[in-house]
Design a protein around this motif. Structure first.
Motif, PDB file in Angstrom:
ATOM      1  N   SER A 221       0.838  -1.208   0.025  1.00 58.95           N
ATOM      2  CA  SER A 221       0.062   0.087   0.091  1.00 58.95           C
ATOM      3  C   SER A 221       0.745   1.424   0.039  1.00 58.95           C
ATOM      4  CB  SER A 221      -0.854   0.061   1.243  1.00 58.95           C
ATOM      5  OG  SER A 221      -1.518   1.258   1.401  1.00 58.95           O
ATOM      6  N   ASP A 224       0.236   3.318   3.333  1.00 61.32           N
ATOM      7  CA  ASP A 224       0.920   2.907   4.414  1.00 61.32           C
ATOM      8  C   ASP A 224       2.288   3.260   4.280  1.00 61.32           C
ATOM      9  OD1 ASP A 224      -1.303   1.975   5.317  1.00 61.32           O
ATOM     10  OD2 ASP A 224      -1.249   0.033   4.705  1.00 61.32           O
ATOM     11  N   GLU A 225       2.959   3.055   3.132  1.00 64.31           N
ATOM     12  CA  GLU A 225       4.565   3.143   2.963  1.00 64.31           C
ATOM     13  C   GLU A 225       4.851   4.471   3.223  1.00 64.31           C
ATOM     14  OE1 GLU A 225       5.733   1.172  -0.548  1.00 64.31           O
ATOM     15  OE2 GLU A 225       4.595  -0.572  -0.126  1.00 64.31           O
ATOM     16  N   ALA A 228       5.600   4.337   6.925  1.00 69.61           N
ATOM     17  CA  ALA A 228       6.247   3.611   7.431  1.00 69.61           C
ATOM     18  C   ALA A 228       7.504   3.958   8.178  1.00 69.61           C
ATOM     19  CB  ALA A 228       6.334   2.319   6.470  1.00 69.61           C
TER      20      ALA A 228
END
Length: 228
Positions: A221, A224-225, A228
């Motif tokens: 995703s 999401d990255e 992160a």
């Protein structure tokens, strides 16, 4: 723009299937509240730009690159895609309201990709798709790709479009750092040059494609990255 050019560049194709009920419904929803009888091409093109930019989620993972997956109607049904998909949808939407539109491809250097994405791409040079539309007697390059959420997560200023000048990726992010630069220009195409697109994807980004070679790797995703 001759009458023949106008007819060719507003017609439906296998990829720009703007007569499909799903595309028609997307356009109708985007233009709800807009009087199509009085609105000019610029207003229509701008409204459709934001419908595609923010209405289709930008996602590079698990993207369908089959001929079916790159059809405008399928992109709407899937609700997500990356530049290759969103440029197709925008071109189809513009043609649906009589605005001549084409596809345009370039190689770009993107400094804001995640580390994971760079590992799949093989660096920071990406094969990139956008659209060109004919408004007020000239062709404009238009990039309805990164939605507001992803721009915020990656610290980018959302790319706007006023219908009177090109809308390319802003060369700097919200902090003034360079975010994208255009390198090789591959030009305009009346329809998706599928063999050309896939040859570029397979040659330049082989690790980014799935085992079947007609989609991108899954299990990630981009949103999401960013955190992160």
């Amino acid at each position: 723009m001759t009458a023949e050019d106008l007819a060719r560049l507003t017609e439906a194709t296998d990829f720009l299937d703007h007569r499909h009920p799903t595309v028609q419904a997307f356009v109708d929803k985007a233009l709800k509240g807009t009087d199509r009888e009085t609105a000019g091409p610029v207003e229509l093109a701008v409204t459709l730009y934001y419908a595609v930019r923010d209405g289709i989620h930008y996602e590079v993972y698990g993207a369908d690159l089959s001929p079916e997956g790159l059809r405008a109607s399928s992109i709407i049904t899937g609700g997500k895609g990356f530049c290759l998909h969103k440029s197709v949808l925008y071109a189809a939407c513009c043609r649906a309201v009589g605005i001549p539109a084409r596809l345009h491809y370039s190689d770009v250097r993107n400094h804001l990709a995640s580390d994971r994405l760079r590992s799949y791409i093989g660096g920071d040079v990406f094969f990139h798709g956008l659209a060109t539309v004919y408004l007020d007697g000239r062709w404009l390059q238009v990039t309805p790709v990164f939605n507001k959420l992803l721009c915020r997560l990656y610290g980018m200023t959302p790319l706007e479009f006023d219908g009177r000048s090109d809308s390319l990726y802003h060369p700097f992010d919200a902090q003034g750092r360079q975010s994208m630069e255009f390198l090789t220009d591959h030009g305009d195409f009346d329809d998706v040059p599928y063999a050309f697109v896939m040859e570029n994807m397979r040659r330049k980004h082989p690790k980014f494609l799935d085992e079947g070679g007609t989609g991108t790797v899954s299990g990630g995703s981009l949103a999401d990255e960013a955190t992160a």
